[in-house]
Enzyme design. Sequence first.
Site, PDB file in Angstrom:
ATOM      1  N   LYS A  35      42.968  44.479 -22.135  1.00 37.27           N
ATOM      2  CA  LYS A  35      41.503  44.583 -22.033  1.00 37.27           C
ATOM      3  C   LYS A  35      41.119  44.943 -20.598  1.00 37.27           C
ATOM      4  CE  LYS A  35      41.205  39.636 -21.104  1.00 37.27           C
ATOM      5  NZ  LYS A  35      41.196  38.321 -21.755  1.00 37.27           N
ATOM      6  N   TYR A 266      28.687  46.484  10.661  1.00 38.74           N
ATOM      7  CA  TYR A 266      27.358  45.928  10.372  1.00 38.74           C
ATOM      8  C   TYR A 266      27.235  44.483  10.846  1.00 38.74           C
ATOM      9  CZ  TYR A 266      26.061  49.714   7.106  1.00 38.74           C
ATOM     10  OH  TYR A 266      25.728  50.913   6.536  1.00 38.74           O
TER      11      TYR A 266
HETATM   12  C1  PLP Z   1      42.378  37.680 -21.712  1.00 39.52           C
HETATM   13  C2  PLP Z   1      42.908  36.842 -22.794  1.00 39.52           C
HETATM   14  C3  PLP Z   1      44.267  36.490 -22.843  1.00 39.52           C
HETATM   15  C4  PLP Z   1      45.245  36.821 -21.737  1.00 39.52           C
HETATM   16  O1  PLP Z   1      45.112  35.886 -20.703  1.00 39.52           O
HETATM   17  P1  PLP Z   1      46.143  35.838 -19.488  1.00 39.52           P
HETATM   18  O2  PLP Z   1      45.807  34.602 -18.743  1.00 39.52           O
HETATM   19  O3  PLP Z   1      45.880  37.040 -18.658  1.00 39.52           O
HETATM   20  O4  PLP Z   1      47.487  35.840 -20.069  1.00 39.52           O
HETATM   21  C5  PLP Z   1      44.705  35.793 -23.946  1.00 39.52           C
HETATM   22  N1  PLP Z   1      43.861  35.447 -24.941  1.00 39.52           N
HETATM   23  C6  PLP Z   1      42.548  35.750 -24.913  1.00 39.52           C
HETATM   24  C7  PLP Z   1      41.671  35.337 -26.046  1.00 39.52           C
HETATM   25  C8  PLP Z   1      42.030  36.446 -23.835  1.00 39.52           C
HETATM   26  O5  PLP Z   1      40.724  36.742 -23.817  1.00 39.52           O
END
Ligand code: PLP
Length: 378
Positions: A35, A266
Amino acid sequence: MRPTWAEVRLDCIADNYHKIKQFVGDKIEVMAVIKANGYGHGAKAIANYLEKHLPALDWFGVALAEEGILLRQAGVNTPILCLGGFWQEDQASECIKYNLIPTIYRFDMLTSLAKAARANSCQAKFHLKIDSGMGRLGILPSELNLFLNTLKNYPELILDGAMTHLASADEQDKNTFTENQIATFQNCLAEIKASGFNPKYQHISNSAGTCSWPQAYGNLVRAGGLLYGLTDTLGSNVPITVTPALSLHTRIILLKKVPAGASLGYGNSFFTKRESLIATLPIGYDDGLMRAYSNKGQVLVRGQFAPIVGRVSMDLTLIDVTDIDQATLGDKVTIIGKSENNAISAEQMAAVMGTISYELTCGLSARVPRIYLSSPSE
Ligand SMILES: *Cc1c(COP(=O)(O)O)cnc(C)c1O
């Protein structure tokens, strides 16, 4: 092209996947969570590479249906779970059209998915998300009975999986909380089976759960951080040696000698204490080099540490290279990664700013080109 870029070692990601798979054993499937554009690493490139190089690739996980659609359009064939489900009926239809399996966490999503399935004259698989204590997505265990009874009205829907998500799998002082989440989920699974459903997949573990809670696996783990070699979300228990896949680089585009007492950047937040050699770097917070790094961060030049001086601005950042032997215009500067015998990890960089590595890699903007490699660059 502006000399600022991220290098992504796809072979490291494939190798990390393989290591996770070996660690969990051959009865348990592994979902590569890609994702948010693969945590900023580049979802399409990763998916295409893993499909080509890993014969035993089980699943991809994305958050949004749109992310899944982009992968299908890029020719990805592996099963894809949309961890964030879908929003409304038109998206349910897209899930079916692109063969994406959504998670479901509201009753009305059953109606939408069933309607879309009927319209496409097919059955639709989904994974039921249960909120066992995270308080985010998922139906409450108290709603499960009603949910299952409602589901019986929809012959076009297939309960392919049941899942939950752990809130603190990485924090040993919260083990009781995690144990309660696991027990709650086990009870829900028993209830699901007692109702006559038999979901093919049961899953609970993110990367931290994969490392620390093998007794809770079910038959699928969902790994994000581990896949990219990011380990600061795992707590102290890291039984798998993974390799970071991403490094971030730029080059010196201006070198300037300034006197003692000169103000840099800045807000006059830094004054030189001595005559100094200051280098300008073509990277800033629009690229994802966070402003919180101002006057705190370090980078590597010729294998040596150089401090960030003054505020990180939108497109430019200054470093002090007075102590770097032979700093030269055009020198490669490493912000994340190795340079000769030294290295700065995304985890270390994140710690300086009080955040986690995921926020840094996710925050690398589209303006930073990703260079995909399948072996070391030097
Ligand atoms: C993002 C996500 C994961 C992966 O999590 P990590 O800590 O990066 O392994 C697993 N399950 C769900 C439902 C997620 O949203």
